[in-house]
Motif scaffolding. Structure first.
Motif, PDB file in Angstrom:
ATOM      1  N   ASN A 113     -14.352   6.688   5.675  1.00  0.00           N
ATOM      2  CA  ASN A 113     -13.302   7.704   5.794  1.00  0.00           C
ATOM      3  C   ASN A 113     -12.381   7.409   6.985  1.00  0.00           C
ATOM      4  OD1 ASN A 113     -11.914  10.010   5.002  1.00  0.00           O
ATOM      5  ND2 ASN A 113     -13.155  11.369   6.285  1.00  0.00           N
ATOM      6  N   LEU A 114     -11.894   6.173   7.033  1.00  0.00           N
ATOM      7  CA  LEU A 114     -11.118   5.721   8.196  1.00  0.00           C
ATOM      8  C   LEU A 114      -9.678   6.205   8.187  1.00  0.00           C
ATOM      9  CD1 LEU A 114     -12.380   2.021   8.451  1.00  0.00           C
ATOM     10  CD2 LEU A 114     -13.169   4.026   9.729  1.00  0.00           C
ATOM     11  N   GLN A 115      -9.191   6.676   7.032  1.00  0.00           N
ATOM     12  CA  GLN A 115      -7.810   7.155   6.935  1.00  0.00           C
ATOM     13  C   GLN A 115      -6.817   6.083   7.400  1.00  0.00           C
ATOM     14  OE1 GLN A 115      -7.113  10.362   5.614  1.00  0.00           O
ATOM     15  NE2 GLN A 115      -9.316  10.251   5.168  1.00  0.00           N
ATOM     16  N   LEU A 116      -7.012   4.879   6.922  1.00  0.00           N
ATOM     17  CA  LEU A 116      -6.148   3.771   7.338  1.00  0.00           C
ATOM     18  C   LEU A 116      -4.749   3.913   6.734  1.00  0.00           C
ATOM     19  CD1 LEU A 116      -8.630   0.795   6.795  1.00  0.00           C
ATOM     20  CD2 LEU A 116      -8.048   1.900   8.965  1.00  0.00           C
ATOM     21  N   SER A 117      -3.744   3.697   7.554  1.00  0.00           N
ATOM     22  CA  SER A 117      -2.376   3.671   7.045  1.00  0.00           C
ATOM     23  C   SER A 117      -2.116   2.308   6.400  1.00  0.00           C
ATOM     24  CB  SER A 117      -1.382   3.891   8.184  1.00  0.00           C
ATOM     25  OG  SER A 117      -1.408   2.785   9.086  1.00  0.00           O
ATOM     26  N   SER A 118      -1.025   2.212   5.652  1.00  0.00           N
ATOM     27  CA  SER A 118      -0.658   0.920   5.068  1.00  0.00           C
ATOM     28  C   SER A 118      -0.469  -0.125   6.154  1.00  0.00           C
ATOM     29  CB  SER A 118       0.627   1.062   4.247  1.00  0.00           C
ATOM     30  OG  SER A 118       0.406   1.824   3.089  1.00  0.00           O
ATOM     31  N   GLN A 119       0.154   0.266   7.259  1.00  0.00           N
ATOM     32  CA  GLN A 119       0.378  -0.671   8.358  1.00  0.00           C
ATOM     33  C   GLN A 119      -0.947  -1.137   8.959  1.00  0.00           C
ATOM     34  OE1 GLN A 119       3.335  -1.808   8.939  1.00  0.00           O
ATOM     35  NE2 GLN A 119       3.039  -3.020  10.799  1.00  0.00           N
ATOM     36  N   ASP A 120      -1.905  -0.227   9.073  1.00  0.00           N
ATOM     37  CA  ASP A 120      -3.232  -0.599   9.571  1.00  0.00           C
ATOM     38  C   ASP A 120      -3.857  -1.665   8.674  1.00  0.00           C
ATOM     39  OD1 ASP A 120      -3.146   1.271  11.652  1.00  0.00           O
ATOM     40  OD2 ASP A 120      -4.115   2.835  10.441  1.00  0.00           O
ATOM     41  N   LYS A 121      -3.813  -1.419   7.383  1.00  0.00           N
ATOM     42  CA  LYS A 121      -4.413  -2.357   6.420  1.00  0.00           C
ATOM     43  C   LYS A 121      -3.726  -3.714   6.472  1.00  0.00           C
ATOM     44  CE  LYS A 121      -5.561   1.417   3.226  1.00  0.00           C
ATOM     45  NZ  LYS A 121      -5.238   2.018   1.908  1.00  0.00           N
ATOM     46  N   LEU A 122      -2.405  -3.700   6.557  1.00  0.00           N
ATOM     47  CA  LEU A 122      -1.649  -4.957   6.584  1.00  0.00           C
ATOM     48  C   LEU A 122      -1.975  -5.763   7.832  1.00  0.00           C
ATOM     49  CD1 LEU A 122       1.807  -3.609   5.373  1.00  0.00           C
ATOM     50  CD2 LEU A 122       0.170  -4.945   4.040  1.00  0.00           C
ATOM     51  N   ARG A 123      -2.043  -5.094   8.975  1.00  0.00           N
ATOM     52  CA  ARG A 123      -2.359  -5.780  10.232  1.00  0.00           C
ATOM     53  C   ARG A 123      -3.775  -6.345  10.192  1.00  0.00           C
ATOM     54  NH1 ARG A 123      -0.925  -8.660  14.511  1.00  0.00           N
ATOM     55  NH2 ARG A 123       0.958  -7.406  14.694  1.00  0.00           N
ATOM     56  N   ILE A 124      -4.737  -5.532   9.784  1.00  0.00           N
ATOM     57  CA  ILE A 124      -6.128  -5.988   9.721  1.00  0.00           C
ATOM     58  C   ILE A 124      -6.249  -7.171   8.757  1.00  0.00           C
ATOM     59  CG2 ILE A 124      -8.467  -5.377   8.974  1.00  0.00           C
ATOM     60  CD1 ILE A 124      -7.799  -2.471   9.880  1.00  0.00           C
ATOM     61  N   GLY A 125      -5.672  -7.039   7.576  1.00  0.00           N
ATOM     62  CA  GLY A 125      -5.767  -8.098   6.579  1.00  0.00           C
ATOM     63  C   GLY A 125      -5.129  -9.391   7.036  1.00  0.00           C
ATOM     64  N   SER A 126      -3.976  -9.294   7.671  1.00  0.00           N
ATOM     65  CA  SER A 126      -3.286 -10.495   8.146  1.00  0.00           C
ATOM     66  C   SER A 126      -4.069 -11.173   9.258  1.00  0.00           C
ATOM     67  CB  SER A 126      -1.876 -10.133   8.627  1.00  0.00           C
ATOM     68  OG  SER A 126      -1.104  -9.600   7.568  1.00  0.00           O
ATOM     69  N   GLU A 127      -4.685 -10.386  10.128  1.00  0.00           N
ATOM     70  CA  GLU A 127      -5.505 -10.971  11.194  1.00  0.00           C
ATOM     71  C   GLU A 127      -6.738 -11.675  10.619  1.00  0.00           C
ATOM     72  OE1 GLU A 127      -6.262  -7.695  13.784  1.00  0.00           O
ATOM     73  OE2 GLU A 127      -4.340  -7.879  14.835  1.00  0.00           O
ATOM     74  N   LEU A 128      -7.351 -11.060   9.613  1.00  0.00           N
ATOM     75  CA  LEU A 128      -8.539 -11.665   9.013  1.00  0.00           C
ATOM     76  C   LEU A 128      -8.183 -12.900   8.191  1.00  0.00           C
ATOM     77  CD1 LEU A 128     -10.505  -8.498   7.839  1.00  0.00           C
ATOM     78  CD2 LEU A 128     -11.012  -9.945   9.808  1.00  0.00           C
ATOM     79  N   GLU A 129      -7.058 -12.844   7.485  1.00  0.00           N
ATOM     80  CA  GLU A 129      -6.641 -13.947   6.626  1.00  0.00           C
ATOM     81  C   GLU A 129      -5.991 -15.071   7.429  1.00  0.00           C
ATOM     82  OE1 GLU A 129      -5.571 -15.376   2.483  1.00  0.00           O
ATOM     83  OE2 GLU A 129      -7.266 -14.594   3.599  1.00  0.00           O
ATOM     84  N   GLY A 130      -5.354 -14.708   8.560  1.00  0.00           N
ATOM     85  CA  GLY A 130      -4.694 -15.708   9.390  1.00  0.00           C
ATOM     86  C   GLY A 130      -3.214 -15.843   9.129  1.00  0.00           C
ATOM     87  N   HIS A 131      -2.734 -15.241   8.053  1.00  0.00           N
ATOM     88  CA  HIS A 131      -1.305 -15.194   7.737  1.00  0.00           C
ATOM     89  C   HIS A 131      -1.092 -14.011   6.797  1.00  0.00           C
ATOM     90  CE1 HIS A 131      -2.655 -17.453   4.125  1.00  0.00           C
ATOM     91  NE2 HIS A 131      -3.353 -18.145   5.002  1.00  0.00           N
ATOM     92  N   ALA A 132       0.176 -13.646   6.594  1.00  0.00           N
ATOM     93  CA  ALA A 132       0.448 -12.342   5.972  1.00  0.00           C
ATOM     94  C   ALA A 132       0.862 -12.399   4.511  1.00  0.00           C
ATOM     95  CB  ALA A 132       1.536 -11.620   6.769  1.00  0.00           C
TER      96      ALA A 132
END
Length: 298
Positions: A113-132
């Motif tokens: 129940n983290l209530q992640l915003s779209s921006q949160d998800k995009l930042r986390i995903g890009s950091e984990l993936e290494g590019h956006a």
């Protein structure tokens, strides 16, 4: 923490579209769906034989992503069983790792129940993936244009473009790590300007639905195509054939190992059949862009 008992669906993606290196992504009409239920221990079950070699324990990328995301917010979640159905070919340049990461982010947000915003998800995903590029398209759908650095992130979205897509898969796959290793450490300033201009004109043309121009600029990449095309048998012949068939343009899908071909709408099956006949050692897959990104269903 939210009770488990839901599913998440994430689309396949392609990235770069030529000179949009590491910052353009497009969602495609193949999907991975993951059913999530509570379990005594973490477990992944793949319904598709192609995924038989993927780890099903806690080393699985989806589980690793879930754990990393909840840890970022100092949360802990109970073990889950993840049942995965997917028609995304594995390791074919269609963003399968980004799809797994996007799914993990969505599952983590729902479980804790983290209530992640779209921006949160995009930042986390890009950091984990290494590019956006792939991850933004997987999360948002449509076409995404991203600027991603350690300190900043900007993402613009476009609706799924009115084109057909053919993915041409070569007989021998070049792993992403090896493909990245083909790129030079530096690019001449004059060449970088050419690449930047091609990418800018291509993106503007896409925004105006001018796919004739977009397809032409797609083939003006200097950032990676000249170095990676060696991994594709008959690359120049395939490009010539695509022009003769009436495709808008052809380029490498992501880091490879596939080729992305943009074609007029409703011609993708015909183009795929023609390319299968001309280049039988390749596999041609007819697709469309996808409007929808990652979605949770309860």
């Amino acid at each position: 923490m939210t009770e488990a008992g839901f599913s998440v669906t994430v689309p396949a993606t392609t990235a770069n579209l030529g000179p949009g290196f590491d910052h353009l992504g497009l969602a495609l009409s193949l999907t991975m769906t993951i059913e999530v239920t509570t379990a005594p221990k973490w477990e992944v079950k793949y319904k598709d034989k192609e995924y038989a070699e993927i780890p099903t324990d806690e080393t699985n990328l989806i589980i690793q992503t879930i754990k990393k995301v909840v840890a970022m917010y100092e949360q802990v979640v109970a073990p889950q069983k993840l049942v995965v159905s997917s028609d995304i070919p594995l390791g074919k340049g269609l963003g399968s790792s980004a799809t797994a990461i996007a799914a993990g982010i969505e599952i983590a947000g729902e479980l804790a129940n983290l209530q992640l915003s779209s921006q949160d998800k995009l930042r986390i995903g890009s950091e984990l993936e290494g590019h956006a590029d792939n991850i933004t398209a997987a999360l948002l759908g449509g076409l995404t244009v991203s600027y991603f650095t350690e300190d900043e992130m900007e993402v613009l979205t476009f609706p799924a473009p009115p084109i057909g897509v053919v993915i041409l898969v070569p007989p021998v796959a070049l792993k992403t790590e090896a493909s990245r290793g083909l790129l030079p450490e530096q690019l001449a300033h004059k060449e970088a300007i050419k690449g930047s201009a091609a990418g800018s004109v291509m993106t503007a043309a896409i925004a105006q639905a001018d796919w004739v121009t977009a397809g032409r600029m797609m083939e003006r990449d200097v950032f990676h195509e000249p170095y990676r095309k060696v991994g594709f048998p008959n690359f120049d012949d395939i490009r010539l054939a695509c022009h003769e068939i009436g495709a808008y343009g052809m380029t490498i899908s992501g880091a490879g190992p596939s080729l992305f071909i943009a074609v007029p709408p409703d011609t993708e099956k015909q183009v795929a059949a023609s390319l299968n006949q001309l280049f039988p050692h390749y596999q041609a897959i007819a697709l469309q862009p996808a409007e929808t990104g990652a979605v949770i269903t309860k």
